[in-house]
Design a protein around this motif. Sequence first.
Motif, PDB file in Angstrom:
ATOM      1  N   THR A 190      27.554  32.989  46.255  1.00 12.11           N
ATOM      2  CA  THR A 190      27.102  34.110  47.084  1.00 12.11           C
ATOM      3  C   THR A 190      28.281  35.025  47.407  1.00 12.11           C
ATOM      4  O   THR A 190      29.432  34.586  47.471  1.00 12.11           O
ATOM      5  N   ASP A 191      27.964  36.281  47.645  1.00 18.92           N
ATOM      6  CA  ASP A 191      28.997  37.255  48.010  1.00 18.92           C
ATOM      7  C   ASP A 191      29.650  36.869  49.337  1.00 18.92           C
ATOM      8  O   ASP A 191      30.855  37.065  49.512  1.00 18.92           O
ATOM      9  N   LYS A 192      28.865  36.344  50.267  1.00 19.01           N
ATOM     10  CA  LYS A 192      29.413  35.981  51.580  1.00 19.01           C
ATOM     11  C   LYS A 192      30.468  34.877  51.436  1.00 19.01           C
ATOM     12  O   LYS A 192      31.544  34.960  52.038  1.00 19.01           O
ATOM     13  N   LEU A 193      30.177  33.854  50.643  1.00 18.78           N
ATOM     14  CA  LEU A 193      31.157  32.780  50.443  1.00 18.78           C
ATOM     15  C   LEU A 193      32.389  33.286  49.702  1.00 18.78           C
ATOM     16  O   LEU A 193      33.517  32.875  49.996  1.00 18.78           O
ATOM     17  N   GLU A 194      32.183  34.197  48.759  1.00 23.94           N
ATOM     18  CA  GLU A 194      33.321  34.788  48.040  1.00 23.94           C
ATOM     19  C   GLU A 194      34.195  35.599  48.995  1.00 23.94           C
ATOM     20  O   GLU A 194      35.435  35.558  48.918  1.00 23.94           O
ATOM     21  N   THR A 195      33.569  36.313  49.904  1.00 23.82           N
ATOM     22  CA  THR A 195      34.323  37.060  50.916  1.00 23.82           C
ATOM     23  C   THR A 195      35.132  36.106  51.793  1.00 23.82           C
ATOM     24  O   THR A 195      36.291  36.378  52.128  1.00 23.82           O
ATOM     25  N   LEU A 196      34.543  34.972  52.144  1.00 24.40           N
ATOM     26  CA  LEU A 196      35.248  33.964  52.939  1.00 24.40           C
ATOM     27  C   LEU A 196      36.454  33.433  52.173  1.00 24.40           C
ATOM     28  O   LEU A 196      37.548  33.291  52.735  1.00 24.40           O
ATOM     29  N   ARG A 197      36.278  33.141  50.898  1.00 22.08           N
ATOM     30  CA  ARG A 197      37.410  32.671  50.090  1.00 22.08           C
ATOM     31  C   ARG A 197      38.509  33.736  50.042  1.00 22.08           C
ATOM     32  O   ARG A 197      39.676  33.437  50.244  1.00 22.08           O
ATOM     33  N   ASN A 198      38.123  34.978  49.778  1.00 23.07           N
ATOM     34  CA  ASN A 198      39.121  36.050  49.668  1.00 23.07           C
ATOM     35  C   ASN A 198      39.862  36.272  50.978  1.00 23.07           C
ATOM     36  O   ASN A 198      41.080  36.480  50.981  1.00 23.07           O
ATOM     37  N   PHE A 199      39.139  36.208  52.099  1.00 25.27           N
ATOM     38  CA  PHE A 199      39.799  36.373  53.390  1.00 25.27           C
ATOM     39  C   PHE A 199      40.757  35.214  53.654  1.00 25.27           C
ATOM     40  O   PHE A 199      41.899  35.418  54.100  1.00 25.27           O
ATOM     41  N   THR A 200      40.329  33.998  53.358  1.00 18.42           N
ATOM     42  CA  THR A 200      41.184  32.823  53.547  1.00 18.42           C
ATOM     43  C   THR A 200      42.442  32.950  52.699  1.00 18.42           C
ATOM     44  O   THR A 200      43.553  32.677  53.176  1.00 18.42           O
ATOM     45  N   LEU A 201      42.289  33.383  51.456  1.00 17.95           N
ATOM     46  CA  LEU A 201      43.461  33.594  50.603  1.00 17.95           C
ATOM     47  C   LEU A 201      44.390  34.653  51.188  1.00 17.95           C
ATOM     48  O   LEU A 201      45.619  34.507  51.134  1.00 17.95           O
ATOM     49  N   SER A 202      43.834  35.707  51.755  1.00 19.69           N
ATOM     50  CA  SER A 202      44.666  36.743  52.382  1.00 19.69           C
ATOM     51  C   SER A 202      45.465  36.172  53.540  1.00 19.69           C
ATOM     52  O   SER A 202      46.662  36.459  53.682  1.00 19.69           O
ATOM     53  N   VAL A 203      44.817  35.352  54.370  1.00 22.22           N
ATOM     54  CA  VAL A 203      45.520  34.740  55.505  1.00 22.22           C
ATOM     55  C   VAL A 203      46.681  33.890  55.001  1.00 22.22           C
ATOM     56  O   VAL A 203      47.807  33.975  55.504  1.00 22.22           O
ATOM     57  N   VAL A 204      46.422  33.065  53.994  1.00 23.70           N
ATOM     58  CA  VAL A 204      47.448  32.148  53.484  1.00 23.70           C
ATOM     59  C   VAL A 204      48.549  32.908  52.746  1.00 23.70           C
ATOM     60  O   VAL A 204      49.740  32.725  53.034  1.00 23.70           O
ATOM     61  N   ARG A 205      48.161  33.744  51.816  1.00 17.84           N
ATOM     62  CA  ARG A 205      49.160  34.433  50.993  1.00 17.84           C
ATOM     63  C   ARG A 205      50.001  35.422  51.781  1.00 17.84           C
ATOM     64  O   ARG A 205      51.187  35.585  51.509  1.00 17.84           O
ATOM     65  N   ASP A 206      49.369  36.075  52.761  1.00 21.07           N
ATOM     66  CA  ASP A 206      50.073  37.098  53.531  1.00 21.07           C
ATOM     67  C   ASP A 206      50.606  36.558  54.852  1.00 21.07           C
ATOM     68  O   ASP A 206      51.068  37.328  55.694  1.00 21.07           O
ATOM     69  N   ARG A 207      50.520  35.235  55.028  1.00 22.31           N
ATOM     70  CA  ARG A 207      51.049  34.553  56.221  1.00 22.31           C
ATOM     71  C   ARG A 207      50.548  35.203  57.509  1.00 22.31           C
ATOM     72  O   ARG A 207      51.298  35.398  58.467  1.00 22.31           O
ATOM     73  N   GLY A 208      49.266  35.538  57.507  1.00 27.78           N
ATOM     74  CA  GLY A 208      48.635  36.112  58.689  1.00 27.78           C
ATOM     75  C   GLY A 208      48.741  37.620  58.801  1.00 27.78           C
ATOM     76  O   GLY A 208      48.082  38.214  59.648  1.00 27.78           O
TER      77      GLY A 208
END
Length: 184
Positions: free
Chosen positions: A109-127
Amino acid sequence: MTDFTLHDKQSAPEASQALLDNSINAFGMIPNLHAVMAEAPGLLEGYQQLHQLFLDSSFDDEETTVVWQTINVEHECHYCVPAHTGIAKNMKVDDSITEALRNETPLPTDKLETLRNFTLSVVRDRGNVDDNAVQTFLDAGFTKRQVLEVILAAAQKVMSNYTNHLANTPIDKPFQKFEWRKAD
């Protein structure tokens, strides 16, 4: 590589013994991760508390799995990806979600993909997540609370993923069938 002890209740520091009882009560065994963490009682206690707090978050089981596994895969955790594959099965999360996370392919689903992408942003960009990424997350139906709960999960997974990297924690027997390596 430094060898870390896989503690049991007899070998663990006294301050970790009750914490290992918590592990047995929750999992029916002492997961190897907990056995390693027992060396530092504060680490094990903090990990157990963060684990429960994230389980009690406002995410449902599918979303919880997406956040955990996204971080595990990003950190290339040889131990946590198989363990959370088994946990997802116990939580009755659809295998298609787990496989998409493990293989870094699109989620159903697009919603779960958005959750994955946001989580990756938090981790990769250190918040240091840009406003557009936060707004995309909120526009997908997530909340400001959940923005912060992703940080809670990231803190928990740093504790486990980094411990597993340093200790080369052996995968527990029940999860060995879910062994994983990041695709090249």
